[in-house]
Each structure stands twice: as structure tokens, then as C-alpha cells.
Design a protein around this motif. Structure first.
Motif, PDB file in Angstrom:
ATOM      1  N   SER A  56       0.826  -1.213   0.000  1.00 16.50           N
ATOM      2  CA  SER A  56       0.000   0.000   0.000  1.00 16.50           C
ATOM      3  C   SER A  56       0.855   1.256   0.000  1.00 16.50           C
ATOM      4  N   TYR A  57       2.010   1.167   0.626  1.00 14.96           N
ATOM      5  CA  TYR A  57       2.884   2.337   0.674  1.00 14.96           C
ATOM      6  C   TYR A  57       4.012   2.226  -0.349  1.00 14.96           C
ATOM      7  N   ALA A  58       3.740   1.527  -1.444  1.00 14.42           N
ATOM      8  CA  ALA A  58       4.788   1.329  -2.450  1.00 14.42           C
ATOM      9  C   ALA A  58       5.283   2.655  -3.015  1.00 14.42           C
ATOM     10  N   TRP A  59       4.471   3.719  -2.887  1.00 16.19           N
ATOM     11  CA  TRP A  59       4.931   5.026  -3.377  1.00 16.19           C
ATOM     12  C   TRP A  59       6.166   5.505  -2.635  1.00 16.19           C
TER      13      TRP A  59
ATOM     14  N   SER B 221      -2.412  -3.113  -7.808  1.00 22.68           N
ATOM     15  CA  SER B 221      -2.410  -1.685  -8.125  1.00 22.68           C
ATOM     16  C   SER B 221      -2.441  -0.866  -6.842  1.00 22.68           C
ATOM     17  N   VAL B 222      -1.686   0.209  -6.857  1.00 18.75           N
ATOM     18  CA  VAL B 222      -1.600   1.099  -5.704  1.00 18.75           C
ATOM     19  C   VAL B 222      -2.084   2.472  -6.152  1.00 18.75           C
ATOM     20  N   GLU B 223      -3.246   2.866  -5.677  1.00 18.96           N
ATOM     21  CA  GLU B 223      -3.761   4.178  -6.063  1.00 18.96           C
ATOM     22  C   GLU B 223      -3.182   5.227  -5.133  1.00 18.96           C
ATOM     23  N   VAL B 224      -2.529   6.229  -5.712  1.00 14.42           N
ATOM     24  CA  VAL B 224      -1.909   7.254  -4.862  1.00 14.42           C
ATOM     25  C   VAL B 224      -2.743   8.529  -4.879  1.00 14.42           C
ATOM     26  N   TYR B 225      -2.888   9.163  -6.024  1.00 14.93           N
ATOM     27  CA  TYR B 225      -3.804  10.302  -6.095  1.00 14.93           C
ATOM     28  C   TYR B 225      -4.188  10.625  -7.530  1.00 14.93           C
ATOM     29  N   GLN B 226      -5.252  11.433  -7.622  1.00 17.25           N
ATOM     30  CA  GLN B 226      -5.743  11.834  -8.936  1.00 17.25           C
ATOM     31  C   GLN B 226      -4.832  12.919  -9.494  1.00 17.25           C
ATOM     32  N   TRP B 227      -4.306  12.689 -10.684  1.00 20.10           N
ATOM     33  CA  TRP B 227      -3.335  13.627 -11.241  1.00 20.10           C
ATOM     34  C   TRP B 227      -4.034  14.596 -12.203  1.00 20.10           C
ATOM     35  N   ILE B 228      -4.528  14.085 -13.314  1.00 18.08           N
ATOM     36  CA  ILE B 228      -5.188  14.945 -14.299  1.00 18.08           C
ATOM     37  C   ILE B 228      -6.532  14.324 -14.656  1.00 18.08           C
ATOM     38  N   SER B 229      -7.589  15.088 -14.548  1.00 14.37           N
ATOM     39  CA  SER B 229      -8.889  14.587 -14.960  1.00 14.37           C
ATOM     40  C   SER B 229      -9.659  15.696 -15.642  1.00 14.37           C
ATOM     41  N   VAL B 230      -9.911  15.536 -16.930  1.00 13.88           N
ATOM     42  CA  VAL B 230     -10.689  16.508 -17.706  1.00 13.88           C
ATOM     43  C   VAL B 230     -11.597  15.743 -18.647  1.00 13.88           C
ATOM     44  N   GLY B 231     -12.880  16.007 -18.573  1.00 14.85           N
ATOM     45  CA  GLY B 231     -13.811  15.290 -19.431  1.00 14.85           C
ATOM     46  C   GLY B 231     -13.668  13.797 -19.179  1.00 14.85           C
TER      47      GLY B 231
ATOM     48  N   PHE C 254     -11.025  12.149 -19.993  1.00 15.77           N
ATOM     49  CA  PHE C 254      -9.612  11.794 -19.836  1.00 15.77           C
ATOM     50  C   PHE C 254      -9.239  11.741 -18.364  1.00 15.77           C
ATOM     51  N   GLU C 255      -8.533  10.701 -18.026  1.00 11.92           N
ATOM     52  CA  GLU C 255      -8.072  10.581 -16.654  1.00 11.92           C
ATOM     53  C   GLU C 255      -6.685   9.967 -16.636  1.00 11.92           C
ATOM     54  N   ALA C 256      -5.782  10.596 -15.921  1.00 10.26           N
ATOM     55  CA  ALA C 256      -4.445  10.028 -15.728  1.00 10.26           C
ATOM     56  C   ALA C 256      -4.098  10.217 -14.267  1.00 10.26           C
ATOM     57  N   ASN C 257      -3.864   9.125 -13.585  1.00  8.16           N
ATOM     58  CA  ASN C 257      -3.628   9.224 -12.157  1.00  8.16           C
ATOM     59  C   ASN C 257      -2.240   8.761 -11.778  1.00  8.16           C
ATOM     60  N   VAL C 258      -1.847   9.183 -10.595  1.00  8.61           N
ATOM     61  CA  VAL C 258      -0.599   8.684 -10.058  1.00  8.61           C
ATOM     62  C   VAL C 258      -0.929   7.368  -9.359  1.00  8.61           C
ATOM     63  N   ASN C 259      -1.035   6.341 -10.176  1.00  5.89           N
ATOM     64  CA  ASN C 259      -1.297   5.005  -9.667  1.00  5.89           C
ATOM     65  C   ASN C 259      -0.143   4.096 -10.056  1.00  5.89           C
ATOM     66  N   LEU C 260       0.233   3.232  -9.147  1.00  6.19           N
ATOM     67  CA  LEU C 260       1.377   2.367  -9.403  1.00  6.19           C
ATOM     68  C   LEU C 260       0.919   0.939  -9.642  1.00  6.19           C
ATOM     69  N   LEU C 261       1.714   0.231 -10.403  1.00  7.39           N
ATOM     70  CA  LEU C 261       1.407  -1.168 -10.695  1.00  7.39           C
ATOM     71  C   LEU C 261       2.582  -2.015 -10.221  1.00  7.39           C
TER      72      LEU C 261
ATOM     73  N   VAL D 263       8.915   2.857 -14.353  1.00 12.35           N
ATOM     74  CA  VAL D 263       8.614   1.421 -14.367  1.00 12.35           C
ATOM     75  C   VAL D 263       7.433   1.052 -13.469  1.00 12.35           C
ATOM     76  N   LEU D 264       7.066   1.946 -12.535  1.00 10.42           N
ATOM     77  CA  LEU D 264       5.958   1.600 -11.645  1.00 10.42           C
ATOM     78  C   LEU D 264       4.615   2.159 -12.119  1.00 10.42           C
ATOM     79  N   ALA D 265       4.644   3.081 -13.086  1.00 14.29           N
ATOM     80  CA  ALA D 265       3.402   3.708 -13.536  1.00 14.29           C
ATOM     81  C   ALA D 265       2.420   2.649 -14.045  1.00 14.29           C
ATOM     82  N   ASP D 266       1.135   2.885 -13.797  1.00 18.90           N
ATOM     83  CA  ASP D 266       0.142   1.936 -14.318  1.00 18.90           C
ATOM     84  C   ASP D 266      -0.588   2.524 -15.522  1.00 18.90           C
ATOM     85  N   ASN D 267      -0.074   3.632 -16.053  1.00 16.19           N
ATOM     86  CA  ASN D 267      -0.678   4.211 -17.250  1.00 16.19           C
ATOM     87  C   ASN D 267       0.396   4.940 -18.048  1.00 16.19           C
ATOM     88  N   PHE D 268       0.096   5.178 -19.323  1.00 21.19           N
ATOM     89  CA  PHE D 268       1.124   5.723 -20.212  1.00 21.19           C
ATOM     90  C   PHE D 268       1.446   7.191 -19.903  1.00 21.19           C
ATOM     91  N   ALA D 269       0.477   7.931 -19.350  1.00 16.31           N
ATOM     92  CA  ALA D 269       0.756   9.338 -19.061  1.00 16.31           C
ATOM     93  C   ALA D 269       1.772   9.456 -17.932  1.00 16.31           C
TER      94      ALA D 269
END
Lengths: 647, 534
Positions: free
Chosen positions: A22-25, A82-92, A94-101, A152-158
């Protein structure tokens, strides 16, 4: 079928549980904190700053080991967390979060990055002991570790892109670390620019994924690959490859890597050999489901890999600068990995296994080169080395083991993992498989030649030292990391490959090739293995003839056409200059002139016309500022007056 | 009684300007302190606005409406949506930093030996700082106005302080800066004139539709007074506004006033000019061009997209060719404003939210760049790239902040401008891939113009004339530090800004009548996700 396997693996990504996951960040936060403290703390941290910088990646490494243990406690198909850390960018939409895999692939990289990274941090304490910018150096190193872990830990391309350009920044800062040298500053800018070209590919790939799938998160994208058209998937694959080419110095975006050797040697070891430059391979393997559905893109990946493995090896054969010879070798070895990654599931595990062992032996070789330079007044020209094996016995031993590993000496790390790539290439079948396989075999011979050349020129033969040079062994802070890496160079390959352990570990992420029972006898006696051994012996023998038995001249001989071409890095720079730089300069000069003479000239012309056609206006132009103010006031009054009259 | 916070935010700097200008025998030091205090008070008021703004509430908040010239339907009407709020916050934040940065401007080296010079210096300081306050009042006013005529008044009146700040209080040879100021003025007046015609046009059409008014809220929408406007008239009126805004933005080919203006302005003036004033152009496009004339706006999408692309690439190429840092930064802004207009006219939520965020982030990054170049100019008197080299070695703080500001200008991920540029790209690509792909050339060129400038000024051997350069002082760090901190903060955590901007953009898109295109195979993704969660 394999695409389905990968898809299923992603479908079961579960939320992380337990404190470690959970604290992988914290993995990222530790080195980031280190960088922040050193940069913001200023001179106050000069005394202890580097030790903090050493402690941070070590802390991440320990955390990563604990995370691995927890991961191993799960059933293989549940090792995706998956480790959800926080919401980074969300518009319409589109969503890209600081989530780790956290999964077998990412944790392998985390361990490599923090493990080898920690060793290189320790080494740097000795290597940079007398540099006035040591604190800044360690801050940048920590920043690099943090950015690489994001990658390497990102769970999304952004988010991956953030890490991707973040390591580019760290690379820029560290290549240009001695920026009072113009050559270092130029090399840093060049690396960033060429990487930006590749990054644009990744950026467009992300846009295309968003408009195609409506998301840029790994799992959802990979799950939906089946529904997308062949053309779109091929485009995404090729764009990702462009990004990979920039970061991993693959053709045609390879020209920055040799110049990057301007950076301090620990940087060359960590960033430009062991970790950052392998990010392209990570990207291709991670985006495997996309590539598997786009065979054309895969074919191009293998072609790029094969071409680069040969080009890098040829360049490595002719360089007299020890770091540049090793840099050519890095290009070449990453070419092997790229080739394997382009083969699909039968190559993924081989690519990553070679990536890991290469991380050890190439880092060891670079640190060895740094140790040699440390003892030789920062000399890099191998023609001024020679006979260093007695003066620097530990360096000789560790460098020698790394050397044996990279040339594929039986049962050392490189032998195990390179063999996997060669076999996978032939097993991929068809003419393409034959060509790729033979390219890999020829590359093995070239590798043996250029590495033996480095070995003989540096450690054997007679002394060709400059006057006043007194080579000495480096301090323990430098030799201990070299020893640890040497152990990895010797044994890690067997640990990973024996019984397909690593391949089985990665299987939930990268899919499974058809397994035949692991057989050591087969590995030793297969025709590919024996042929590779033959090529290796020939390579070593030829090098011995020219650089072992014969006397090495202190100045480079003129050389034939091939040698000259290789020395000039196969004219990569000349091509870039001719195609982009010079036309760009002409374009810039002409556009700038056009702007002042034509666009602005037109405006000025109109103004002059107005001025000269009206005496009243001329009086205004020569007047004082308050005239204009009055004019405006008058204008405003006029406006109101017009309004009054009109209505 | 509710406190008229917006009017306060306009009135405080206006009254402050008056106070600074008319108080007799005010010492130069007192003028500066008073100005700083007024700007900080304004910032506090704006902070109150920001804290109390409810993103999920009504579109316009803190509204005040009073009839001004009832006969023509002119109102003093103010109110802010999320877009206006972030731009007002940007303005209120930049002004105190500019004041801090300008603290030592106009000083004479030895007042005792040069009493005439000292007196002149005191007059200059009083005049310049008063103008900064005047400008602040107008900047807040122009974003807060919800009456088209009031907006127009602020829009035009802003020219006056800027004209004097460049022509009278600028840097460099008097003839040159006067010429730059006149060019700025003529361009702006031309745009203003066209806009005035359009403003009057709006009024007469509203009058024809039943009720002559300038009140924005009465004009827009399907029920609004302009709903019945015929397409041709709508397009002409659109153009009247658009040209004025394009000049202000500045967009290619009406950009040529910017570089001389920025080159002749004091760096603080340049910060406000490029960081805030130019945003009035792009803000105006969103609020007025798009919402008053939705049909025309969609009709003009492609011409504007093409002009935006030209601005992006042309601005970047000419920036590469500059030999003066202030002019170089000015041209990078031409390129950046191309991204903003591209995002606006992509007509997607990512494009428009990205464009709005871009306006804010560009204020941070370009503001920081201008300030730091200003510190260099204050030391060596020159903004020419060739006059520097190896600065990083002698002034690491200056070099370091310059690098971060530069990296933010090239939209490095992790720094705030990346988020906005990325969103503009996504939004544009969703609109049409071709312009988005063409625009990526700007990404590579940005790396070139920034890093090459950095290489030539900050790295390499340190020449003699630079070797004694002082590093940043405490005051200078206070001026530029907050911007650097915000660039990093909003790069990692932009969502608070987006949460404010998104609803306003949603309203705008609704008024224009556009929606986001659906992803090509988005349904399947959604299905497979549902499948996975089952």
C-alpha cells in the motif's frame, strides 16, 4: 492466444494490501526526498548529503525486496497489484492518475534500479570525493532513481511519460554535470534533443490510445486491443518504438549515446548502461499486447534491434576511448534486447533476463573503466593504458569477470541470457528468424572481438602510460561495489535462467511461450550454443592477434575504410547534421529575416504610408506621449457621443 | 450585507495608485513599500474569492450588477467563473512579485553626487509603481467584467498604463522604446477599433431583438438576444472581436509588436504584458468570440487552427534565431499562444481546459523567465545572449532557477506547463489528429530554443565580464521562488486548478453546442472494464 494471456493477467489486477504494497509510493518518495533535501538544503548538507543520497536508494531497495517477498506469497496469477496514490489529471473523459502497478515485470526493474543504483551511489562516494559539485551530483542521481522508478511503476502511459522525460532530465543534468566544459554542455543538449524526437513518438502514441480506447491506463488499453483496427495498432506500435529508439539509443536515434560519455563515469554506468537506456525495452515488453496484435510493428522492432546490435558492435570495435567503446557495446547489447522484445512472448523473458544481467556486467565494466580512469589521471584513451593488471588487481579481476560475462563465456551470466535471445530468434521461424538469429550470432563474435580488444589494450601488453601517471588501485568504496557487481556478472544468469525460473516469474505479465523442459545439456550442446561459442573464440583470437600479441601503437593507425567509418560512428552525426542541423540553420535564419523584413516590414510600411500621407498624423507621431493619451480620451468621448446620437 | 469582493479587488489597487501618485513628498522607499502592501492586500482579497468560490455552484459567482448608462443598457456588472477566477488569481499573484523584482529599478548609484538624478529617480519610481497598480486594477476588471461594454472599456484602458510603462519607463535608448510603445499602441488601437465596431454591432442587434443591452448574460445562449443573429452578421462580429484578441494574444501574423515591446520593456513590465495582458486575448476568445457567436466560432475553426499551427512553429523557429533573451522569450510566447488558441478552437473539453490552464502556467513559466533575465540585465545591463556564458558556475541559484523556468517553458513533465500542453494535445488530437501531429514540432523546437539559450548563457567557460556576477539576493529569490514552487506544485498536482476550470469550460462548450467526440472503440473498453469488475 498470447495476447489473451496477457489480457487475463491484467484483468485480475487487484488492489494492493498490506503496508508494504500500500505504501509502495515510498519507493519513489525516498530518493525524491533525497534529491529535494540536497538541492534545497544547499551547502549545509555538503558534509553528510552524499550519505543521505546513498541511504535513500538503499531504503527503496530494502522496501522493494520486502515487496517482492509479499508478491511471491501470492499465487502467480494474483501477482498484479495496483496502488492508487492520487488523482493527477482529470478533464472530461480523460483521466491520468498517479497510480502504481506492482507486478513481476515492474518489481524486477525496481530491484535492478535500486540494487545497481545503490551500488553506484556507494561507488560515487569515492569517485566524486574531490569534486566541488558532489552534493549536486548526488541530488541528480537521487532524482534519476526517483524518475526511473516512476517510469517502471506507472500503471498508465501518461505517468510513464512523466518518468520517461524525468529520466531524460536527469540524464541531461548528469551528462552536462561538468558543464563548464563546452563539450559536456553540448552533449547534454544533444541527448535531450534527440530524446525529445523519440518522446514525440510516445506522446502521439498516447494521444492515439486516448482517442482509440478512451483511456491511457495499461489494463484497459491492453484488454481492448482486440477491438482496434490493425492500422491503428501498427501506428501505436511504431510510435512507441520511436520513443524506445530515442531512450535506448537504437537506430536511427542512436547518435547521442556516445557523446553522453561526457558525464561522470558512475553516470555512464547507471544511466547510460544499466538502467535508463533499457527503458525502451521495458516499454516494448510492457506494451506487448499492442505489439502482438501488430505484426508489422513487431517486425520493425526486430529489424531495428538487429541493425543496432551490429552497428553498435562495429562502432565498439574501432573506438580507442574506453568509455565510448563500452557505449558502442551498450548500444549493441540493447539491440539484442530490442530484437528479443520484438519476437513477442517467446522473446520477452529472454529480453528482460539479458537486460538484468547486462545491468550487472555492463555497470561493472563501466565502474571498472572509471576505476582505471581514477588511477590514470582521467585518461580515457586505451592506447595510453596497457599492463594495468598488476597495478590494479581488483579492478582487473572484476573487469575481467564482466568481460567474460559479456562475451558469453560458458556458464557466466551473459552466456545464459544471450543464448536465450539467439535461440528465441531462430525459434521465431521463417527467413526473418534465420536472419535475426545469424545477426545475433555474428554480433556475439564482434562482441568477443571488441571486448577482448578493450581488455588487452587496457590490462595486458606493455605500459604505454603518459609521464607522471602512477596507476593505483581505487579505494574500498569503489572496489566493493565492483566486487558485488562481479558476483552478479558471474552467477546471476544461472540463477535467472536455470529451470526457467525468471521466465516463469514473468509469465503472468508477458505471457508464456511453449515450454519444453529446461535442460542444461540442451543449453550446452545445442547447435546455436556451440556456434556462438565458436564465434566467440574466433573473436577473441582475432583480437589477441592484433592487440594481444602485437604491440599497440600509442597513436591510432590510419585504418581502412571500415575502421574509419566505425570511428566516425558510422557517420550518424554527419547524417543528422546534413539532414537536420544545416537545413534547420538555414530555415531559422531565413524565417527570422522574413519576420523582421517582410511581416514587420509590411506593418511598418503601412504605418509609414499613413504617416506620410497625412500631415496631421505626422504631428501626432512626433508628439509626446500625452498627445496619445489625449487622442485616446478623445476617441473614447467620440464613442460615447456616437452612441448618444445613434440611439 | 454581502461584501463586494470583486469590486474591492478592483478598487484597492486603483485607490492605491491614486494614493501613491498624489501623496506629496513620499520617499521612493515608501512608494515601494506602499505599492507592495497594496498588491498584497489585493492578493488577500483575491485569495478570499478563491477560497469561497464553489466550483460546483453557479457559473458566475460574486456577481454585482449596477446600471451605469441605463440609456444604452451599459452596466457595471462583474462576476467570475472558474476561468476568470484563475486568471484573476494569476494577475494578483504576479503583481507583487513584479513589484519585488522592480525594487531596485531607476536607482541612481550615488544620490548625493547627483541630486538631479536622484530627484528624477524618485519621480520615476513613483510614476512606474503607480502605473503598475493602475494596470492591476484594470487586469482584474477586464477578467471580472460581465458587461461587454465594461469589458471593452477595461480592454482599451489597459493600453494607457502599458504604453507609458514601455515608452516612458522602459529600458534602452529612448527613441527605440518610444517606437516600440507606439507600435504596441497602434496595433492595439487598430484591434480596439475593430472590436468597438463589433461591440456597437452587438448592441444594435440586441436592441433590434427587443432590448438594447451590453449585459453578457442577456446576450448569450439559445434564449439570448443574439440567438437570432444571421450567420453572416455573426461572422463579421466574430471577426471584429477576434482580430482584436488575436493582436493581443499575439497570433501570427499580427505578432510583430510583441518582441520590440518586450525588448524595450522593463522585465517586470514584460511579465505583466506577456504573462497577463496577452491572456486577455485568449480569454476574450473563449468568453466572447465563442459564446456570443457560437455558429461563427465553429465556422472559423479551421482558419484559426491553421493560424495557431503557424504561430506554434513559426514562433518557435524565430525564437531559435534570436540573439536577445527578452526577444527570444517573447517569440516563445507566440509559439505558446498558438497552443492556447489551438486548444480553444479544438472545441473539446481537454483542449479548452488545457488552453485555460495553459494561460495560467504560461504566466508562471514565462513570468519566471522574464524575471530572471531581468536580474541578469540588472547586473550586466545587457539581454544579449552573446554577453553571457558560464553563469551557472558563478551564480548557481540564478542558473538553477533559470533552468527550471526554462524546462517548464519546454513543458517538461512534472512541471505545470506540461499538464496544459498535454491536455491541449489530447484535445486537439481528439478533434483531428493532423493538427496535433503538426503541433508536436513545437515540442522539439521548444527543447532547442530553451536548452540552446541555456547552453550559451549559463554553461561553458565563464568569460571575464561575467566572472563577478552576483548570485540571486534574498529579495530576488522571494520574487522568483514562489513561481518556481507553483510550477512544481501544479505540475505534480494540477487537479485543484482543473476542478475550478472544468465546469466553466463545460458551460462554454454547452453554449457553443459542441461535445467531446467519443473514442473509436470506447464502448468495448467500458464493457471489458465492467466485465473485469464483475
Amino acid at each position: 492466444m498470447t495476447a489473451h494471456l496477457a489480457a487475463e493477467a491484467h484483468a485480475v489486477t487487484a488492489a494492493a494490501s498490506g503496508a508494504i504494497h500500500s505504501y509502495a509510493w515510498l519507493l519513489i518518495a525516498f530518493p525524491l526526498l533525497g534529491a529535494a533535501v540536497l538541492l534545497l538544503g544547499g551547502r549545509r548538507t555538503n558534509v553528510w548529503g552524499h550519505w543521505l543520497a546513498v541511504a535513500m536508494p538503499l531504503a527503496s531497495f530494502v522496501w522493494a525486496v520486502l515487496a517482492l517477498i509479499q508478491l511471491l506469497g501470492y499465487a502467480p496469477e494474483e501477482r498484479s497489484r495496483s496502488v492508487e496514490v492520487y488523482q493527477w489529471i482529470s478533464v472530461g473523459s480523460f483521466e491520468a492518475n498517479v497510480n502504481l502497478l506492482l507486478d513481476p515485470l515492474s518489481i524486477s526493474f525496481v530491484l535492478l534500479i535500486t540494487g545497481v543504483g545503490s551500488l553506484i551511489h556507494i561507488y560515487s562516494v569515492g569517485y566524486m570525493a574531490h569534486d566541488p559539485g558532489r552534493r549536486r551530483f548526488f541530488a541528480y542521481l537521487n532524482l534519476f532513481i526517483a524518475a526511473m522508478l516512476v517510469l517502471v511503476l506507472a500503471d498508465n502511459f501518461a505517468l510513464l511519460f512523466l518518468g520517461w522525460e524525468g529520466v531524460g532530465l536527469a540524464s541531461y543534468l548528469l551528462i552536462g554535470f561538468w558543464q563548464y566544459k563546452s563539450s559536456a554542455a553540448v552533449a547534454a543538449k544533444k541527448a535531450f534533443l534527440i530524446n525529445r524526437v523519440g518522446d514525440v513518438g510516445l506522446l502521439i502514441a498516447i494521444m492515439l490510445m486516448f482517442t482509440t480506447f478512451g483511456t491511457v491506463a495499461f489494463g484497459p488499453v491492453f484488454n481492448a486491443v482486440g477491438g482496434a483496427g490493425q492500422g491503428v495498432l501498427t501506428a501505436i506500435g511504431l510510435l512507441l518504438l520511436l520513443g524506445a529508439c530515442g531512450k535506448s539509443a537504437q537506430l536511427p536515434l542512436q547518435a547521442w549515446l556516445l557523446d553522453a560519455m561526457e558525464g561522470p563515469t558512475p553516470v555512464s554506468a547507471l544511466i547510460h548502461a544499466a538502467t535508463m537506456v533499457t527503458a525502451g525495452v521495458y516499454l516494448i515488453v510492457r506494451a506487448g499486447p499492442v505489439f502482438e496484435a501488430a505484426p508489422t510493428a513487431q517486425l520493425v522492432v526486430t529489424i531495428v534491434g538487429a541493425a543496432t546490435l551490429l552497428a553498435g558492435a562495429i562502432i565498439g570495435c574501432a573506438k580507442d576511448d574506453i568509455k565510448k567503446a563500452l557505449a558502442g557495446s551498450t548500444m549493441s547489447q540493447i539491440g539484442y534486447m530490442t530484437l528479443a522484445a520484438g519476437l513477442g512472448p517467446i522473446g520477452y523473458a529472454a529480453a528482460i533476463a539479458h537486460l538484468v544481467t547486462h545491468g550487472f556486467f555492463k555497470a561493472g565494466l563501466f565502474l571498472g573503466a572509471g576505476s582505471v580512469m581514477h588511477g590514470m589521471n582521467d585518461e580515457v584513451d586505451m592506447r595510453k593504458f596497457g599492463a594495468l593488471r598488476t597495478a590494479m588487481p581488483i579492478t582487473f579481476a572484476t573487469f575481467g569477470l564482466g568481460y567474460l560475462a559479456i562475451i558469453g563465456f560458458p556458464f557466466l551470466s551473459g552466456w545464459w541470457t544471450k543464448e536465450g535471445i539467439i535461440e528465441a530468434a531462430f525459434a521465431s521461424g521463417g527467413t526473418a528468424g534465420q536472419i535475426l538469429g545469424w545477426a545475433a550470432l555474428v554480433g556475439a563474435g564482434l562482441t568477443a572481438f571488441y571486448m577482448s580488444r578493450v581488455m588487452f589494450m587496457t590490462f595486458f601488453g606493455e605500459k604505454r602510460w603518459d609521464d607522471g601517471v602512477h596507476p593505483h588501485e581505487s579505494p574500498a568504496s569503489m572496489t566493493v561495489p565492483m566486487l558485488v557487481l562481479a558476483v552478479g556478472s558471474v552467477g546471476l544468469g544461472a540463477v535467472l535462467v536455470f529451470g526457467y525460473q525468471f521466465a516463469l516469474f514473468l509469465e503472468p505479465v508477458v505471457g508464456a511461450p511453449e515450454h519444453h523442459e529446461f535442460s542444461l545439456t540442451h543449453m550446452v550442446t545445442s547447435w546455436t550454443s556451440l556456434t556462438a561459442l565458436g564465434f566467440m573464440i574466433v573473436g577473441v583470437a582475432v583480437a589477441w592477434l592484433y592487440y594481444g600479441r602485437a604491440t599497440v601503437p600509442r597513436t591510432a593507425p590510419k585504418g581502412n575504410l571500415v575502421t574509419v567509418a566505425a570511428r566516425n560512428e558510422l557517420y550518424g552525426n554527419a547524417i543528422n547534421e546534413g539532414l537536420f542541423m544545416r537545413p534547420g540553420q538555414v530555415l531559422t535564419a531565413n524565417t527570422t529575416t522574413f519576420d523582421t523584413k517582410v511581416v514587420d516590414g509590411l506593418v511598418n510600411g503601412v504605418a509609414r504610408l499613413v504617416r506620410e500621407s497625412s500631415t496631421g498624423l505626422r504631428r501626432m507621431q512626433t508628439g509626446f506621449a500625452r498627445t496619445y493619451a489625449l487622442t485616446m480620451l478623445f476617441g473614447a468621448t467620440l464613442v460615447v457621443a456616437t452612441l448618444v446620437v445613434r440611439i | 450585507m454581502t461584501i463586494p469582493w470583486l469590486t474591492l479587488a478592483i478598487a484597492i489597487p486603483a485607490l492605491g495608485a491614486l494614493g501613491v501618485a498624489v501623496t506629496p513628498r513620499l520617499a521612493a522607499e515608501a512608494v515601494k513599500r506602499a505599492t507592495l502592501a497594496v498588491t498584497l492586500l489585493t492578493l488577500a482579497v483575491v485569495a478570499v474569492l478563491a477560497v469561497n468560490f464553489d466550483p460546483s455552484g453557479a457559473r458566475f459567482q460574486f456577481t454585482e450588477t449596477y446600471p451605469w448608462i441605463p440609456r444604452f443598457g451599459v452596466h457595471y456588472a462583474v462576476g467570475i467563473d472558474g476561468i476568470a477566477l484563475v486568471l484573476i488569481a494569476l494577475s494578483a499573484l504576479l503583481v507583487p512579485l513584479v513589484v519585488l523584482a522592480a525594487w531596485r529599478e531607476f536607482e541612481v548609484s550615488d544620490p548625493a553626487a547627483d541630486p538631479a538624478g536622484a530627484a528624477q529617480s524618485a519621480r520615476d519610481i513613483r510614476g512606474y509603481f503607480a502605473l503598475i497598480l493602475v494596470l492591476e486594477a484594470m487586469m482584474i476588471g477586464v477578467f471580472a467584467a460581465t458587461d461587454v461594454f465594461l469589458f471593452y472599456v477595461f480592454f482599451e484602458a489597459m493600453l494607457i498604463p502599458v504604453y507609458f510603462m514601455i515608452g516612458r519607463y522602459g529600458r534602452g535608448p529612448a527613441a527605440q522604446r518610444r517606437q516600440a510603445a507606439v507600435k504596441f499602441l497602434l496595433y492595439s488601437l487598430l484591434g480596439g477599433l475593430l472590436m468597438l465596431v463589433a461591440v456597437i454591432g452587438v448592441y444594435s442587434f440586441s436592441a433590434a431583438a427587443g432590448q438594447g443591452t451590453f449585459l453578457w448574460s442577456d446576450l448569450v445562449g439559445a434564449e439570448g438576444l443574439l440567438a437570432g443573429l444571421d450567420p453572416t452578421a455573426s461572422r463579421w462580429l466574430f471577426l471584429g472581436f477576434f482580430v482584436a484578441f488575436a493582436i493581443k494574444a499575439p497570433m501570427w501574423p499580427v505578432h510583430t509588436w510583441l518582441a520590440p515591446a518586450a525588448g524595450s520593456a522593463r522585465p517586470g513590465t514584460a511579465v505583466l504584458l506577456v504573462g497577463v495582458l496577452d491572456k486577455v486575448g485568449t480569454f476574450g476568445m473563449l468568453r466572447y468570440c465563442l459564446e456570443l457567436f457560437p455558429g461563427a466560432a465553429t465556422w472559423f475553426v479551421w482558419p484559426v487552427v491553421v493560424l495557431s499551427l503557424i504561430s506554434i512553429i513559426y514562433g518557435a523557429i524565430v525564437a531559435v534565431g534570436q540573439s536577445d533573451m527578452l526577444r527570444l522569450i517573447a517569440f516563445t510566447s507566440v509559439s505558446h499562444f498558438g497552443f492556447i488558441t489551438l486548444g480553444i478552437f479544438a472545441m473539446t473539453s481537454q483542449g479548452q481546459s488545457g488552453a485555460t490552464l495553459y494561460m495560467v502556467n504560461h504566466g508562471f513559466s514565462t513570468g519566471a523567465l522574464f524575471l530572471i533575465v531581468g536580474f541578469l540585465v540588472a547586473r550586466n545591463g545587457s539581454a544579449a545572449i552573446a554577453d553571457y556564458g558560464g553563469v551557472q558556475k558563478v551564480a548557481p541559484l540564478l542558473g538553477g532557477t533559470f533552468l527550471i523556468a526554462g524546462l517548464s517553458s519546454l513543458a517538461l513533465p512534472g512541471l505545470s506547463p506540461f499538464v496544459s500542453e498535454f491536455l491541449v494535445f489530447l484535445g486537439t488530437f481528439a478533434f483531428n489528429p493532423v493538427p496535433a501531429i503538426i503541433a508536436t514540432a513545437g515540442v522539439v523546437l521548444a527543447a532547442l530554443y530553451i536548452l540552446w539559450m541555456y547552453q550559451r548563457t549559463m554553461t561553458g567557460p565563464t568569460p571575464e565580464r561575467v566572472s563577478g556576477l552576483r548570485d540571486l539576493s534574498g529579495r530576488e529569490m522571494w520574487a522568483v521562488g514562489p513561481l518556481i514552487a507553483l510550477i512544481i506544485l501544479f505540475g505534480c498536482y494540477p487537479q485543484p486548478l482543473l476542478d475550478v476550470i472544468n465546469p466553466a469550460v463545460g458551460h462554454t462548450m454547452q453554449q457553443v453546442g459542441v461535445t467531446d467526440p467519443a473514442p473509436a472503440i470506447g464502448d468495448q473498453v467500458a464493457e471489458s472494464q465492467e466485465g473485469a469488475s464483475e
